[in-house]
Design a protein around this motif. Structure first.
Motif, PDB file in Angstrom:
ATOM      1  N   UNK A   1      -4.611   2.877  58.299  1.00 55.65           N
ATOM      2  CA  UNK A   1      -5.460   3.987  57.950  1.00 55.65           C
ATOM      3  C   UNK A   1      -6.708   4.029  58.848  1.00 55.65           C
ATOM      4  N   UNK A   2      -7.253   2.841  59.123  1.00 52.21           N
ATOM      5  CA  UNK A   2      -8.439   2.743  59.965  1.00 52.21           C
ATOM      6  C   UNK A   2      -8.152   3.296  61.364  1.00 52.21           C
ATOM      7  N   UNK A   3      -7.019   2.954  61.933  1.00 52.52           N
ATOM      8  CA  UNK A   3      -6.660   3.444  63.268  1.00 52.52           C
ATOM      9  C   UNK A   3      -6.551   4.968  63.285  1.00 52.52           C
ATOM     10  N   UNK A   4      -6.022   5.542  62.206  1.00 51.74           N
ATOM     11  CA  UNK A   4      -5.881   6.995  62.112  1.00 51.74           C
ATOM     12  C   UNK A   4      -7.252   7.662  62.129  1.00 51.74           C
ATOM     13  N   UNK A   5      -8.199   7.144  61.343  1.00 51.35           N
ATOM     14  CA  UNK A   5      -9.548   7.711  61.317  1.00 51.35           C
ATOM     15  C   UNK A   5     -10.227   7.575  62.680  1.00 51.35           C
ATOM     16  N   UNK A   6     -10.054   6.436  63.316  1.00 56.42           N
ATOM     17  CA  UNK A   6     -10.633   6.226  64.649  1.00 56.42           C
ATOM     18  C   UNK A   6     -10.044   7.226  65.644  1.00 56.42           C
ATOM     19  N   UNK A   7      -8.738   7.457  65.564  1.00 53.04           N
ATOM     20  CA  UNK A   7      -8.066   8.437  66.417  1.00 53.04           C
ATOM     21  C   UNK A   7      -8.659   9.826  66.209  1.00 53.04           C
ATOM     22  N   UNK A   8      -8.857  10.240  64.958  1.00 50.62           N
ATOM     23  CA  UNK A   8      -9.426  11.560  64.662  1.00 50.62           C
ATOM     24  C   UNK A   8     -10.844  11.697  65.201  1.00 50.62           C
ATOM     25  N   UNK A   9     -11.652  10.672  65.020  1.00 45.43           N
ATOM     26  CA  UNK A   9     -13.050  10.747  65.461  1.00 45.43           C
ATOM     27  C   UNK A   9     -13.138  10.782  66.984  1.00 45.43           C
ATOM     28  N   UNK A  10     -12.318   9.986  67.648  1.00 43.24           N
ATOM     29  CA  UNK A  10     -12.324  10.019  69.118  1.00 43.24           C
ATOM     30  C   UNK A  10     -11.833  11.366  69.633  1.00 43.24           C
ATOM     31  N   UNK A  11     -10.868  11.967  68.929  1.00 44.03           N
ATOM     32  CA  UNK A  11     -10.416  13.319  69.287  1.00 44.03           C
ATOM     33  C   UNK A  11     -11.532  14.336  69.136  1.00 44.03           C
ATOM     34  N   UNK A  12     -12.292  14.216  68.054  1.00 39.76           N
ATOM     35  CA  UNK A  12     -13.448  15.087  67.844  1.00 39.76           C
ATOM     36  C   UNK A  12     -14.460  14.907  68.975  1.00 39.76           C
ATOM     37  N   UNK A  13     -14.765  13.643  69.315  1.00 38.28           N
ATOM     38  CA  UNK A  13     -15.749  13.369  70.362  1.00 38.28           C
ATOM     39  C   UNK A  13     -15.302  13.922  71.715  1.00 38.28           C
ATOM     40  N   UNK A  14     -14.023  13.885  71.970  1.00 33.93           N
ATOM     41  CA  UNK A  14     -13.528  14.299  73.284  1.00 33.93           C
ATOM     42  C   UNK A  14     -13.331  15.806  73.408  1.00 33.93           C
ATOM     43  N   UNK A  32     -20.448   8.439  66.469  1.00 31.39           N
ATOM     44  CA  UNK A  32     -20.483   7.054  66.945  1.00 31.39           C
ATOM     45  C   UNK A  32     -20.797   6.101  65.803  1.00 31.39           C
ATOM     46  N   UNK A  33     -21.673   6.523  64.914  1.00 35.33           N
ATOM     47  CA  UNK A  33     -22.009   5.724  63.733  1.00 35.33           C
ATOM     48  C   UNK A  33     -20.766   5.507  62.877  1.00 35.33           C
ATOM     49  N   UNK A  34     -19.993   6.575  62.659  1.00 35.48           N
ATOM     50  CA  UNK A  34     -18.804   6.451  61.826  1.00 35.48           C
ATOM     51  C   UNK A  34     -17.767   5.533  62.475  1.00 35.48           C
ATOM     52  N   UNK A  35     -17.595   5.626  63.788  1.00 33.08           N
ATOM     53  CA  UNK A  35     -16.673   4.720  64.489  1.00 33.08           C
ATOM     54  C   UNK A  35     -17.095   3.271  64.286  1.00 33.08           C
ATOM     55  N   UNK A  36     -18.368   3.003  64.456  1.00 35.54           N
ATOM     56  CA  UNK A  36     -18.876   1.639  64.302  1.00 35.54           C
ATOM     57  C   UNK A  36     -18.720   1.166  62.850  1.00 35.54           C
TER      58      UNK A  36
END
Length: 91
Positions: A1-14, A32-36
């Motif tokens: 689940x964590x990897x999925x959220x990280x994937x979504x946030x990086x997609x948003x950032x990019x 960036x705060x949420x990723x950390x």
């Protein structure tokens, strides 16, 4: 689940974030705060912390430096003035 959220946030950032002017009141940015927070506290607590941070980021907020605290908290981190050294949880 964590990897999925990280994937979504990086997609948003990019792909989404560059379409809008910078407007975050805090450093590091909310995404960036949420990723950390996800990396340090895991999926559930990290998402709660990230959502809490997004809700604090509004035009009337004072803003400033707000690093992810080492201990779980939904409040602004007023203690750390430098980025803490984190121990990351495994995905």
């Amino acid at each position: 689940m964590q990897k999925f959220f990280i994937f979504l946030i990086k997609g948003y950032q990019r792909f989404i974030s560059p379409l809008f002017p910078p407007s975050c009141r805090y450093y590091p940015t909310c995404s960036s705060y949420m990723l950390e927070a996800l990396k340090v506290h895991g999926a559930f607590k990290g998402m709660l912390m990230g959502i809490s941070r997004i809700l604090r980021c509004h035009p009337f907020a004072k803003g400033g430096i707000d690093y992810v605290p080492k201990d779980f908290s939904l409040r602004k981190n007023r203690v750390d003035k430098k980025r803490p050294i984190y121990v990351y949880k495994k995905h």
